[in-house]
Design a protein around this motif. Structure first.
Motif, PDB file in Angstrom:
ATOM      1  N   SER A 122       0.856  -0.818  -0.106  1.00 40.20           N
ATOM      2  CA  SER A 122      -0.246   0.073   0.036  1.00 40.20           C
ATOM      3  C   SER A 122       0.881   1.455  -0.412  1.00 40.20           C
ATOM      4  O   SER A 122       0.395   2.152  -1.167  1.00 40.20           O
ATOM      5  CB  SER A 122      -0.783  -0.275   0.898  1.00 40.20           C
ATOM      6  N   ALA A 123       2.308   0.866   0.944  1.00 41.05           N
ATOM      7  CA  ALA A 123       2.493   2.284   0.648  1.00 41.05           C
ATOM      8  C   ALA A 123       3.013   2.514  -0.333  1.00 41.05           C
ATOM      9  O   ALA A 123       3.660   3.799  -0.930  1.00 41.05           O
ATOM     10  CB  ALA A 123       4.238   2.386   1.950  1.00 41.05           C
ATOM     11  N   GLN A 124       3.549   1.781  -1.070  1.00 37.78           N
ATOM     12  CA  GLN A 124       4.429   1.734  -2.869  1.00 37.78           C
ATOM     13  C   GLN A 124       3.767   1.950  -3.458  1.00 37.78           C
ATOM     14  O   GLN A 124       3.721   3.108  -4.139  1.00 37.78           O
ATOM     15  CB  GLN A 124       4.773   0.488  -3.062  1.00 37.78           C
ATOM     16  N   ARG A 125       2.269   1.707  -3.245  1.00 37.99           N
ATOM     17  CA  ARG A 125       1.297   2.332  -4.491  1.00 37.99           C
ATOM     18  C   ARG A 125       0.792   3.746  -4.184  1.00 37.99           C
ATOM     19  O   ARG A 125       0.591   4.682  -5.312  1.00 37.99           O
ATOM     20  CB  ARG A 125      -0.345   1.278  -3.963  1.00 37.99           C
ATOM     21  N   ILE A 127       3.187   5.605  -3.302  1.00 33.99           N
ATOM     22  CA  ILE A 127       4.819   6.584  -3.905  1.00 33.99           C
ATOM     23  C   ILE A 127       4.149   6.642  -5.637  1.00 33.99           C
ATOM     24  O   ILE A 127       4.173   7.359  -6.154  1.00 33.99           O
ATOM     25  CB  ILE A 127       5.782   5.576  -3.770  1.00 33.99           C
ATOM     26  N   ASP A 128       3.994   5.654  -6.123  1.00 28.63           N
ATOM     27  CA  ASP A 128       3.238   5.299  -7.551  1.00 28.63           C
ATOM     28  C   ASP A 128       1.786   6.402  -7.769  1.00 28.63           C
ATOM     29  O   ASP A 128       2.386   7.214  -9.059  1.00 28.63           O
ATOM     30  CB  ASP A 128       3.091   3.858  -7.630  1.00 28.63           C
ATOM     31  N   SER A 129       1.319   6.408  -6.880  1.00 28.25           N
ATOM     32  CA  SER A 129      -0.095   7.621  -7.208  1.00 28.25           C
ATOM     33  C   SER A 129       1.289   8.867  -6.935  1.00 28.25           C
ATOM     34  O   SER A 129       0.723   9.459  -7.768  1.00 28.25           O
ATOM     35  CB  SER A 129      -1.030   7.347  -6.063  1.00 28.25           C
ATOM     36  N   ALA A 130       1.706   9.835  -5.802  1.00 29.48           N
ATOM     37  CA  ALA A 130       2.476  10.178  -6.338  1.00 29.48           C
ATOM     38  C   ALA A 130       3.137  10.259  -7.592  1.00 29.48           C
ATOM     39  O   ALA A 130       3.487  11.798  -8.044  1.00 29.48           O
ATOM     40  CB  ALA A 130       3.208  11.038  -5.403  1.00 29.48           C
ATOM     41  N   ASP A 131       4.159   9.667  -7.710  1.00 33.54           N
ATOM     42  CA  ASP A 131       4.998   9.690  -9.132  1.00 33.54           C
ATOM     43  C   ASP A 131       4.137  10.197 -10.371  1.00 33.54           C
ATOM     44  O   ASP A 131       4.549  11.002 -11.008  1.00 33.54           O
ATOM     45  CB  ASP A 131       5.773   8.766  -9.491  1.00 33.54           C
ATOM     46  N   GLU A 132       3.062   9.524 -10.502  1.00 33.48           N
ATOM     47  CA  GLU A 132       1.914   9.396 -11.749  1.00 33.48           C
ATOM     48  C   GLU A 132       1.446  10.770 -12.099  1.00 33.48           C
ATOM     49  O   GLU A 132       1.077  11.606 -12.808  1.00 33.48           O
ATOM     50  CB  GLU A 132       1.661   8.952 -11.711  1.00 33.48           C
ATOM     51  N   THR A 133       0.925  11.678 -10.178  1.00 34.62           N
ATOM     52  CA  THR A 133       0.041  12.453 -10.394  1.00 34.62           C
ATOM     53  C   THR A 133       1.189  13.906 -10.718  1.00 34.62           C
ATOM     54  O   THR A 133       0.754  14.896 -11.453  1.00 34.62           O
ATOM     55  CB  THR A 133      -0.208  12.881  -9.401  1.00 34.62           C
ATOM     56  N   LEU A 134       2.359  13.549 -10.135  1.00 33.47           N
ATOM     57  CA  LEU A 134       3.551  14.338 -10.474  1.00 33.47           C
ATOM     58  C   LEU A 134       4.092  14.310 -12.364  1.00 33.47           C
ATOM     59  O   LEU A 134       4.250  15.605 -12.926  1.00 33.47           O
ATOM     60  CB  LEU A 134       4.537  14.474  -9.790  1.00 33.47           C
ATOM     61  N   ASN A 199       7.346   7.579   4.083  1.00 37.28           N
ATOM     62  CA  ASN A 199       6.019   6.848   4.869  1.00 37.28           C
ATOM     63  C   ASN A 199       6.620   4.983   4.583  1.00 37.28           C
ATOM     64  O   ASN A 199       6.552   4.077   5.035  1.00 37.28           O
ATOM     65  CB  ASN A 199       5.520   7.157   4.836  1.00 37.28           C
ATOM     66  N   TYR A 200       7.322   4.908   2.778  1.00 40.86           N
ATOM     67  CA  TYR A 200       7.453   3.596   2.381  1.00 40.86           C
ATOM     68  C   TYR A 200       8.412   3.230   3.278  1.00 40.86           C
ATOM     69  O   TYR A 200       8.682   1.578   3.688  1.00 40.86           O
ATOM     70  CB  TYR A 200       7.458   3.570   1.192  1.00 40.86           C
ATOM     71  N   GLU A 201       9.560   4.023   2.960  1.00 41.89           N
ATOM     72  CA  GLU A 201      11.060   3.310   3.979  1.00 41.89           C
ATOM     73  C   GLU A 201      10.741   3.241   5.773  1.00 41.89           C
ATOM     74  O   GLU A 201      11.473   2.558   6.141  1.00 41.89           O
ATOM     75  CB  GLU A 201      12.123   4.924   3.858  1.00 41.89           C
TER      76      GLU A 201
END
Length: 211
Positions: A122-125, A127-134, A199-201
């Motif tokens: 979930s934490a990785q997701r 990150i992925d979402s924030a990365d895609e948004t950026l 948060n992921y880390e």
């Protein structure tokens, strides 16, 4: 032949002939089947013991009866390899779900690991979402830049009257304002991405005992 040697031979055989939950067993495979080894392989792969029904039906076509006792004995041993807390954890990290394939006595431990792993997933997701948004933000800014460049080239083209050039200039001004509004969002989006990584880390560190 002891069980470890039997299982090893069967695993090699299964890899060669491609027996799996999706493959059919032919007559030769049914005739020479080591049902304990097949059960072990299915259990170790996370298949439910109901997989036996497919094997039984496949071999029944050739008049061959599958040995359910041997299969279940092997499946039980294979399930013990699959239904561990550590394996559940790494499956959870991949976002996999529980399909009720663990025996009742092993399910709680496996599910504990699966739940822990899903927290990292979930934490990785996030990150992925924030990365895609950026990334989408950058693409939108680039699109504005391209349109503005085209408008600037159009404004200096031959054959336009002053009123037309003024109108294009106004369009450029409006586009630039919109683009600047997006540019101002970059720090906010970058902060969100950085928070997601931290948060992921943090979550991953809390489960360091699995690694």
């Amino acid at each position: 032949m002891n069980i470890r040697k039997s299982v090893l031979i069967s695993i090699v055989t299964l890899n060669i002939i491609g027996i799996s939950g999706c493959a059919n067993m032919n007559q030769a495979q049914c005739e020479t089947a080591n049902w304990q080894a097949i059960g072990y392989e299915d259990g170790a792969a996370g298949a439910r013991d109901s997989q036996f029904s497919q094997h039984r039906q496949e071999c029944a076509k050739y008049g061959i009866t599958a040995n359910i006792e041997d299969y279940l004995h092997g499946h039980d041993k294979g399930s013990k390899k699959y239904c561990t807390q550590t394996n559940g954890f790494f499956l959870g990290m991949k976002g996999q779900n529980y399909n009720r394939n663990c025996p009742q006595d092993l399910a709680p431990v496996f599910l504990r690991g699966l739940t822990d792993g899903k927290q990292i997933y979930s934490a990785q997701r996030v990150i992925d979402s924030a990365d895609e948004t950026l990334e989408r933000l950058y693409i939108r800014i680039e699109n504005f830049e391209e349109v503005i460049l085209d408008k600037n080239n159009l404004m200096i083209a031959d054959g336009l009257v002053r009123a037309e050039r003024l109108e294009i200039r106004q369009q450029i001004d409006s586009l630039e304002i919109s683009m600047l509004e997006l540019i101002e969002l970059i720090p906010e989006y970058q902060d969100a991405h950085s928070r997601a990584i931290r948060n992921y880390e943090s979550v991953k560190q809390s489960f360091a005992n699995y690694f």
